[in-house]
Design an enzyme around this catalytic site. Sequence first.
Site, mmCIF file in Angstrom:
data_model
loop_
_atom_site.group_PDB
_atom_site.id
_atom_site.type_symbol
_atom_site.label_atom_id
_atom_site.label_comp_id
_atom_site.label_asym_id
_atom_site.label_seq_id
_atom_site.Cartn_x
_atom_site.Cartn_y
_atom_site.Cartn_z
ATOM 1 N N GLU A 14 -4.533 2.907 -4.946
ATOM 2 C CA GLU A 14 -3.224 3.270 -4.385
ATOM 3 C C GLU A 14 -2.506 2.055 -3.799
ATOM 4 O O GLU A 14 -1.573 2.194 -3.013
ATOM 5 C CB GLU A 14 -3.383 4.339 -3.300
ATOM 6 C CG GLU A 14 -3.984 5.642 -3.792
ATOM 7 C CD GLU A 14 -5.499 5.600 -3.841
ATOM 8 O OE1 GLU A 14 -6.116 5.035 -2.924
ATOM 9 O OE2 GLU A 14 -6.070 6.115 -4.816
ATOM 10 N N ASP B 16 0.824 -1.213 0.000
ATOM 11 C CA ASP B 16 0.000 0.000 0.000
ATOM 12 C C ASP B 16 0.851 1.252 0.000
ATOM 13 O O ASP B 16 1.889 1.302 0.658
ATOM 14 C CB ASP B 16 -0.866 0.050 1.268
ATOM 15 C CG ASP B 16 -2.259 -0.472 1.012
ATOM 16 O OD1 ASP B 16 -2.814 -0.188 -0.055
ATOM 17 O OD2 ASP B 16 -2.778 -1.170 1.889
ATOM 18 N N LYS C 154 -7.873 7.467 10.616
ATOM 19 C CA LYS C 154 -7.063 7.176 9.428
ATOM 20 C C LYS C 154 -7.801 7.531 8.138
ATOM 21 O O LYS C 154 -7.270 8.243 7.276
ATOM 22 C CB LYS C 154 -6.653 5.697 9.402
ATOM 23 C CG LYS C 154 -5.832 5.350 8.162
ATOM 24 C CD LYS C 154 -5.438 3.882 8.113
ATOM 25 C CE LYS C 154 -4.699 3.575 6.819
ATOM 26 N NZ LYS C 154 -4.297 2.153 6.718
#
Length: 811
Positions: A718, A470, A540
């Site tokens: 991503e 990631d 987050k």
Amino acid sequence: MSKFSFFNYRINMRNSHATSLRFIKFNYSEFKNIRNFSSEKKRDPKLSLFLNNVSKILSEHKKDLHKAQEIIEREWLKLATPSTDVKSDITSTMYTKHRLIHDRAFDLLKLYKSNGNLNKISKSLKDYIVNEKFIFIAWSYLLASYSKSSLTNLDYRIGYSITRHIYTEYYKDEFMSFDDFSNYNKFDVGFFVKLGDIFINTFTSPLNPIFERVFENEIYSLKINKEYENEIMESLVISPKALPMVCPPLPWGHGIRGGNLINLTDTQDESLVVGSFHHRHKIAITDKLYNVINKLNAFKFKINGDLLSYLQNEGSFILDFYKNTKKDTYINNMITIDIARTYLNTPFYLNVNIDWRGRIYTQSFYLDYQGSELSLALINLFEGKKLDEKGLFFFYVYGANIYNDGGKFSKKSFQDRFNWVVENLDNIIAMDKEFILKAESPTLFAAFCLTMRKLKENPDYPVFNPIFLDATCSGVQHFAAMLLDLELGKYVNLINSGESVNDFYSQLIPAINKAINESAEKKFKNLKFSDISLNRSLLKKVIMTKSYNVTTYGITEQLKSKLEKVEKIVISKGKEIKVYDYLVPTKNGDFVVLDTFEVETLASIINDNIFNQFPKLHSIYDYLTRLAKIYLKLDIPLSWSTPDGLELTQRYNLSKVKKLTINFLGKNRTAVLRSWVNEKDSRREVQAIIPNIIHSLDASHLTMIIDSWDSYILPIHECFGTHPNDMYKLAEQVRECFILLYSKNDFLNKIDYKFRENLKDYKIEIVNKNGEDFVKIKGNKRYEYLPLPVLPQMGELNVEDIRDMGKYMIS
């Protein structure tokens, strides 16, 4: 009449809500017995009739899978074509064998017609809508979308699709287009919603209560009636667009349709670009992007048979765990399992599409690498490889990543993660239930453990599992490179000379909590906020999406989805309404209870303070939003070019909202409808410019990587996946393409230059006053001067350093 059908046609006049309606008179004891039979029997290991027929086609044509795919698609078209009396082979047994759900739904539809409940439907449609095939279409829509769409949206999609089918079959020669047909008959959003609601009612009626209508947070939605889970699994009907393909998809090109062998789209001409057709965004697709899409579509996959067998036997506790903890995903998980069983011995391909920004999305719904954890875990690369030294290292790193132990490993070095696997080999091989369920991603970790067992038996065993790394908050990574902000680049691991991973999210949390606590007295006079302490898991996603300019409303919804809820009933306008309070963690480990308004206030504080540590982020936000406002003021199309050559134009149409009362069978429901007009939505144009530019840069970066890559690559926006042996090189390629993106393409200066050139093209004068540039606009009585935004000051980041110091750019 079906053997078990509990409909009879002794119609009894009854009154309901002061409305004279016709209701069916039926045997409630028989109805109850059937419900008990459905809910109490164990899960039938056999595939649904639909998937069983797909499986037969694959078996009969295993030497010619192109032919098999063509048959599956053509049989679906037969099912979806209203006029044909020929039963589709793929559903033939469903017509001849007992089908409780579909029988009841179709019986209800016929009953609505005989009782006059459909009299208000347009004459153009009334004679055609009582068709069993539309029941299948509605059913397939509901299965695919009930958990992610509002009831009104489902109503609209089903009503629109059925109307489109009728137009195509009966009226296409009479009208130039579907829009002409709709305009002539005055079919608007409200009409499609009402039509769709009739079909949904055949699956929510007390006589066929497969779904329950629920009203929460001011929105109607559907939930599965758990008493019918087994019956649902036996009655699956799935469009081929939601399934993998068993032959390579057709290649896309300029003016050339690719993907499925046959155009299966019922709403518009099939296109590579998907998304809302209500707006007027534009993308000029390049040859490079077509090549990238065709490369992804050509990758061959297979089912992870070891994991599938494990989940159906000794590992069934994982599915039970999800059933108990994530109840709304259980049916989708079961469908995914059955599709995996169907394709177990057949290689397959996964179609991808793009949106107008160039972002890549998989088309298959239940089995794809961008889908659920279960879906991803069941997909293996078709070509395996014996692990080399680097492959083994990154396979171990990935194993630690998906275990993660409460988020501990994501901040550790690659070597520490590798060491954790070495130290826990016995637990990994044993696959103890408690050990597996402690993993952050239990299904993915189980797949990892099963492969580790094979490697223990035979170190030369070819590994088929893809692994993923990631990016660290990729939106902020783009801003850091765009601004050459060295400090920000360090926080998001573009530059990292150490062996520990910088955690951007954790760095921001203390300042956010401080702002929340101080606001208790200074601004909001709410002492509840003085002890609040939000943790990483709560913040987050908020921080990550703030880099894409998420609004206070968006932050509110994210918090509400993460916080523990406490249900309560309130009385509003004489009606009982279910609402929620939310438990928010405090410094002492306890909770404070906030209502919805207070959560909105909390979100507002977070939104105002989230990036205070990084003033340059505010400067780039200010520059881009001011740029968008000037474009709007001058009525100039808001367009930009990505570094890989995509020409993009953003255009959001204005929507108008109205309320529609749907009255059917004596029950009223108010639906909120949204219709679009050909006017710019100024608020959304400004609000969306930042996320759309960043998403286009993400897409540009990914396109460059895939175009230069010769092995498997599985993009999840991503997140980057490949075979373990190739992960080291892929991580290098991610860095190289990112450097290329920002070293040879001065993106911000190019945006600014294009903006000024656009002003010249539109004969807009730029004047300088006291060293500041202004746009001169002629108003009604006098000229107006708008200050041009100034490019943010660049920092000292050398993007070339990312090559050697960006080891943890993806981790």
